[in-house]
Design an enzyme around this catalytic site. Structure first.
Site, PDB file in Angstrom:
ATOM      1  N   ASN A  78      -6.895   8.172  -4.951  1.00 15.15           N
ATOM      2  CA  ASN A  78      -5.923   8.699  -4.001  1.00 15.15           C
ATOM      3  C   ASN A  78      -4.536   8.079  -4.237  1.00 15.15           C
ATOM      4  O   ASN A  78      -4.343   7.264  -5.139  1.00 15.15           O
ATOM      5  CB  ASN A  78      -6.413   8.445  -2.570  1.00 15.15           C
ATOM      6  CG  ASN A  78      -6.003   9.544  -1.607  1.00 15.15           C
ATOM      7  OD1 ASN A  78      -4.897  10.072  -1.686  1.00 15.15           O
ATOM      8  ND2 ASN A  78      -6.887   9.882  -0.680  1.00 15.15           N
ATOM      9  N   HIS A 108      -4.092 -16.506 -13.022  1.00  8.63           N
ATOM     10  CA  HIS A 108      -3.109 -17.513 -13.402  1.00  8.63           C
ATOM     11  C   HIS A 108      -3.662 -18.901 -13.101  1.00  8.63           C
ATOM     12  O   HIS A 108      -4.423 -19.083 -12.143  1.00  8.63           O
ATOM     13  CB  HIS A 108      -1.802 -17.312 -12.627  1.00  8.63           C
ATOM     14  CG  HIS A 108      -1.184 -15.972 -12.834  1.00  8.63           C
ATOM     15  ND1 HIS A 108      -0.413 -15.671 -13.938  1.00  8.63           N
ATOM     16  CD2 HIS A 108      -1.216 -14.847 -12.079  1.00  8.63           C
ATOM     17  CE1 HIS A 108       0.001 -14.418 -13.848  1.00  8.63           C
ATOM     18  NE2 HIS A 108      -0.480 -13.897 -12.733  1.00  8.63           N
ATOM     19  N   ALA A 161     -11.948  -0.354   4.636  1.00  5.77           N
ATOM     20  CA  ALA A 161     -10.489  -0.336   4.576  1.00  5.77           C
ATOM     21  C   ALA A 161      -9.925  -1.736   4.801  1.00  5.77           C
ATOM     22  O   ALA A 161     -10.357  -2.456   5.700  1.00  5.77           O
ATOM     23  CB  ALA A 161      -9.939   0.629   5.619  1.00  5.77           C
TER      24      ALA A 161
END
Length: 218
Positions: A78, A108, A161
């Site tokens: 999406n 990192h 979500a």
């Protein structure tokens, strides 16, 4: 870079591939929707593994290389998703990604003196490393989720979500939260009987939802 060993992100050869990938990404994003075939060709040039896989991506979409992304059949991405594909990102068959999702493979060093761009015996280097991301068949990654490098999401699982996934997700699971944790396992109580519900024009309620409703009425 894709092997997971330390590499110099400022290396000229890597930079050429980086600019190429980002330029192809920019081109894909700028092609109007009404030129659907041209837009799909641009997508498949950016992500060569997408050829013949019916990959659907809504622009804008952002990635760094494209060639480090492998997709199965029937995947959907999406709006406004970001694939930082310094290491391989692998999507199985029928993986669905909601809007504003980040898949981030770059890693990192934790100590700042090792992380910063600095001079070494043979010149200046920006040393970093990567960890791959794998999302297996039939997964649904909901809007706003972030999946970190080194994570594998097992088959059929759902990432809620806004979740931040830092560890592997077992198959047939729902994970949520920051950091994401397993909420529960998917089972037959989640069945909606979609075809019958669709034909009858009823509200989509799972077996679990119906049981809760009956308990509340009782």
């Amino acid at each position: 870079m894709v092997s997971g060993k330390l590499y110099n992100a400022a290396d000229a050869g890597i930079d050429v591939q980086h600019i190429k990938g980002m330029s192809l990404c920019e081109k894909f994003n700028k092609i109007p929707l009404k030129k659907a075939k041209k837009k799909q060709r641009a997508l498949e040039k950016l992500i060569p593994s997408a050829v013949g896989k019916q990959l659907v991506v809504f622009a804008p979409f952002y990635c760094e290389y494209g060639q480090n992304i492998t997709v199965g059949k029937g995947c959907f991405v999406n709006y406004n998703c970001i694939f930082l594909d310094c290491a391989p990102i692998t999507l199985g068959d029928f993986v669905w990604l909601g809007a504003n999702i980040t898949l981030a493979t770059p890693m990192h060093p934790f100590l700042s003196d090792e992380r910063i761009f600095r001079e070494y015996p043979d010149g200046y280097h920006d040393l970093e490393y990567t960890k791959p991301i794998t999302i297996k068949d039939n997964c649904w990654i909901c809007s706003g989720a972030t999946i970190c490098g080194g994570v594998t999401v097992g088959e059929n699982s759902i990432v809620a979500a806004g979740a931040v996934v830092t560890r592997n997700v077992p198959p047939d699971s729902i994970v949520a939260g920051v950091p994401a944790k397993v909420i529960r396992t998917l089972d037959e109580n989640d069945r909606i009987n979609v075809w019958d519900t669709y034909i009858k024009n009823e509200m989509p309620l799972s077996v679990r939802d119906r049981s809760k409703g009956e308990q509340n009425e009782g």
